[in-house]
Design an enzyme around this catalytic site. Structure first.
Site, PDB file in Angstrom:
ATOM      1  N   HIS A  12      -1.048   4.563  -0.646  1.00  0.00           N
ATOM      2  CA  HIS A  12      -2.084   5.444  -0.101  1.00  0.00           C
ATOM      3  C   HIS A  12      -1.820   6.937  -0.255  1.00  0.00           C
ATOM      4  O   HIS A  12      -1.924   7.703   0.701  1.00  0.00           O
ATOM      5  CB  HIS A  12      -2.310   5.118   1.379  1.00  0.00           C
TER       6      HIS A  12
ATOM      7  N   ASN B 260      -8.308  -3.044  -2.301  1.00  0.00           N
ATOM      8  CA  ASN B 260      -9.681  -2.822  -1.852  1.00  0.00           C
ATOM      9  C   ASN B 260     -10.072  -1.344  -1.905  1.00  0.00           C
ATOM     10  O   ASN B 260     -11.264  -1.010  -1.869  1.00  0.00           O
ATOM     11  CB  ASN B 260      -9.889  -3.377  -0.440  1.00  0.00           C
ATOM     12  N   HIS B 261      -9.093  -0.435  -2.016  1.00  0.00           N
ATOM     13  CA  HIS B 261      -9.410   0.993  -2.139  1.00  0.00           C
ATOM     14  C   HIS B 261      -9.622   1.418  -3.580  1.00  0.00           C
ATOM     15  O   HIS B 261     -10.055   2.558  -3.812  1.00  0.00           O
ATOM     16  CB  HIS B 261      -8.309   1.842  -1.496  1.00  0.00           C
TER      17      HIS B 261
ATOM     18  N   HIS C  60      -2.184  -4.787   2.211  1.00  0.00           N
ATOM     19  CA  HIS C  60      -3.509  -4.618   2.809  1.00  0.00           C
ATOM     20  C   HIS C  60      -3.523  -4.333   4.310  1.00  0.00           C
ATOM     21  O   HIS C  60      -4.506  -3.818   4.812  1.00  0.00           O
ATOM     22  CB  HIS C  60      -4.337  -5.886   2.507  1.00  0.00           C
TER      23      HIS C  60
ATOM     24  N   ARG D  53     -13.148  -7.223   9.514  1.00  0.00           N
ATOM     25  CA  ARG D  53     -13.328  -6.091   8.603  1.00  0.00           C
ATOM     26  C   ARG D  53     -14.744  -6.031   8.040  1.00  0.00           C
ATOM     27  O   ARG D  53     -15.163  -4.998   7.513  1.00  0.00           O
ATOM     28  CB  ARG D  53     -12.350  -6.188   7.438  1.00  0.00           C
TER      29      ARG D  53
ATOM     30  N   ASP E  53       0.830  -1.210   0.000  1.00  0.00           N
ATOM     31  CA  ASP E  53       0.000   0.000   0.000  1.00  0.00           C
ATOM     32  C   ASP E  53       0.866   1.264   0.000  1.00  0.00           C
ATOM     33  O   ASP E  53       1.837   1.354   0.757  1.00  0.00           O
ATOM     34  CB  ASP E  53      -0.880   0.045   1.245  1.00  0.00           C
TER      35      ASP E  53
ATOM     36  N   HIS F 173      -3.787  -8.600  -3.371  1.00  0.00           N
ATOM     37  CA  HIS F 173      -3.718  -7.468  -2.450  1.00  0.00           C
ATOM     38  C   HIS F 173      -4.008  -7.921  -1.026  1.00  0.00           C
ATOM     39  O   HIS F 173      -3.292  -7.566  -0.088  1.00  0.00           O
ATOM     40  CB  HIS F 173      -4.720  -6.373  -2.835  1.00  0.00           C
TER      41      HIS F 173
ATOM     42  N   ASP G 225      -6.498   7.280  -1.396  1.00  0.00           N
ATOM     43  CA  ASP G 225      -7.150   7.439  -0.089  1.00  0.00           C
ATOM     44  C   ASP G 225      -6.127   7.619   1.034  1.00  0.00           C
ATOM     45  O   ASP G 225      -4.979   7.204   0.935  1.00  0.00           O
ATOM     46  CB  ASP G 225      -8.074   6.262   0.238  1.00  0.00           C
ATOM     47  N   ARG G 226      -6.612   8.236   2.108  1.00  0.00           N
ATOM     48  CA  ARG G 226      -5.835   8.462   3.332  1.00  0.00           C
ATOM     49  C   ARG G 226      -4.794   9.568   3.179  1.00  0.00           C
ATOM     50  O   ARG G 226      -4.779  10.500   3.960  1.00  0.00           O
ATOM     51  CB  ARG G 226      -5.142   7.178   3.810  1.00  0.00           C
TER      52      ARG G 226
ATOM     53  N   ASP H 114      -3.980  -0.327  -3.507  1.00  0.00           N
ATOM     54  CA  ASP H 114      -4.185   0.761  -2.536  1.00  0.00           C
ATOM     55  C   ASP H 114      -3.243   1.932  -2.813  1.00  0.00           C
ATOM     56  O   ASP H 114      -2.362   2.259  -2.025  1.00  0.00           O
ATOM     57  CB  ASP H 114      -4.041   0.257  -1.102  1.00  0.00           C
TER      58      ASP H 114
END
Length: 354
Positions: free
Chosen positions: A96, A154-155, A281, A254, A94, A204, A125-126, A122
């Protein structure tokens, strides 16, 4: 000098295909700046290059984004739902949207076209710079399609990016949701997993009780080019996590995917003639973590995640003839950043990653 180097490397690695042609001049400029950043000496040069990267991305129009995403989608389709990657390769977890740390990663782990690179998802985001980060990675994929592989995390979905920042960033930087729509449409065509040197399986997230063989992963091709569902094999590959001390598959805290035990990894590796599973992840404080008696490796490549977690980042460098002895995990801390005076105020988000 960079133009000559890229041209020679492109010829060497069969980059004369239509994918090697950048769709706009701004994309070409972004590639040149990104390659330059990997050779910088000192953070002062990094700051100057990153500022130019930000200015370049700021000049991107929605039409530029559309053209880049269309070219990237063509390259993703060529990779298929299960990408096959040759060693030597640098495997990245990731990132991000942490642009400064992505540039640091290129300096530590190398960058295409000198290196094969596999990113496990990923990208957005963030962090504060998701637009710049994903644009750089898409541009690298288009310029060096045989050297760069991007997987879906997953993002990389419409639903998650509307909650965790990428949608808001696109609205703020482009003034509408069109660019976000182009990026997320391209996300639908990202591969779901990869196999490195016929020995390392790279999703991932993790494994799925609905999948027993690599051929079954390939069979997902016909119905995976859309938004990630809330359950099923595609969801599991992006959301599952390893857990020690359990057997089989268990429900994940999750709310999507599963936790999977050592026995499931042993069966998967034996059935498919693989050595290990390498995935991302999950925040791990050292940047990497071995589970299942060194059968499952997590790499997480966003140091000081969310600018507050204090973790290191990790990448996996796989040399040729990828026996376990050929694996090298490298850790690094977050890169210095210039003071951000106009950073967005983050809204409250559920900390599912913990």
């Amino acid at each position: 000098l960079w133009a000559i180097f890229i041209r020679r490397e492109g010829s060497k690695h069969h980059q004369t295909s239509k994918f090697g042609i950048m769709p706009t001049e701004r994309c070409e400029e972004l590639i040149a700046l990104t390659l330059q950043s990997a050779t910088n000496r000192g953070y002062k040069e990094d700051f100057e290059t990153i500022k130019k990267i930000q200015e370049c991305c700021k000049a991107f129009t929605e039409d530029d984004v559309k053209a880049l995403c269309e070219k990237a989608t063509e390259a993703f389709i060529q990779d298929g739902v299960l990408a096959m990657v040759d060693a030597p390769v640098t495997i990245v977890g990731d990132v991000h949207g942490q642009l400064y740390d992505l540039i640091e990663l290129f300096k530590i782990g190398g960058i295409a076209p000198q290196k094969n690179m596999l990113f496990l998802g990923d990208y957005v985001d963030r962090g504060y710079y998701s637009v710049e980060t994903v644009t750089i990675l898409f541009a690298l994929k288009v310029k060096f399609p045989k050297r760069v592989t991007l997987l879906r995390g997953n993002h990389e979905t419409r639903q998650v990016t509307q909650v965790y920042g990428f949608y808001d960033e696109c609205m703020r930087k482009f003034g509408s949701s069109k660019a976000w729509g182009y990026y997320t449409s391209a996300f639908d065509f990202l591969p779901l997993s990869a196999v490195v040197d016929n020995s390392i399986y790279c999703p991932h997230g993790g494994l799925s009780p609905h999948l027993n063989t690599l051929d079954e992963v390939r069979a997902l091709e016909s119905h995976c080019r859309k938004e990630v569902p809330h359950e099923g094999a595609v969801c599991d590959l992006l959301w599952s996590d390893p857990e020690d001390g359990i057997s089989g598959f268990n429900m994940s805290p999750r709310g999507a995917g599963y936790t999977f035990g050592e026995d499931t990894v042993e069966k998967w590796n034996q059935t498919n003639a693989l050595n290990i599973v390498c995935r991302a992840h999950q925040l791990v404080m050292d940047g990497y973590n071995w589970n299942h008696n060194n059968k499952t490796l997590t790499v997480f490549s966003a140091p000081n995640y969310c600018y507050r977690c204090g973790n290191l980042a990790g990448i996996l460098v796989v040399n040729e003839n990828s026996s376990v002895e050929q694996y090298e995990v490298r850790s690094f801390s977050d890169a210095p950043r210039e003071t951000v005076t106009n950073k967005p105020v983050p809204r409250e988000m559920p900390d599912y990653f913990l």
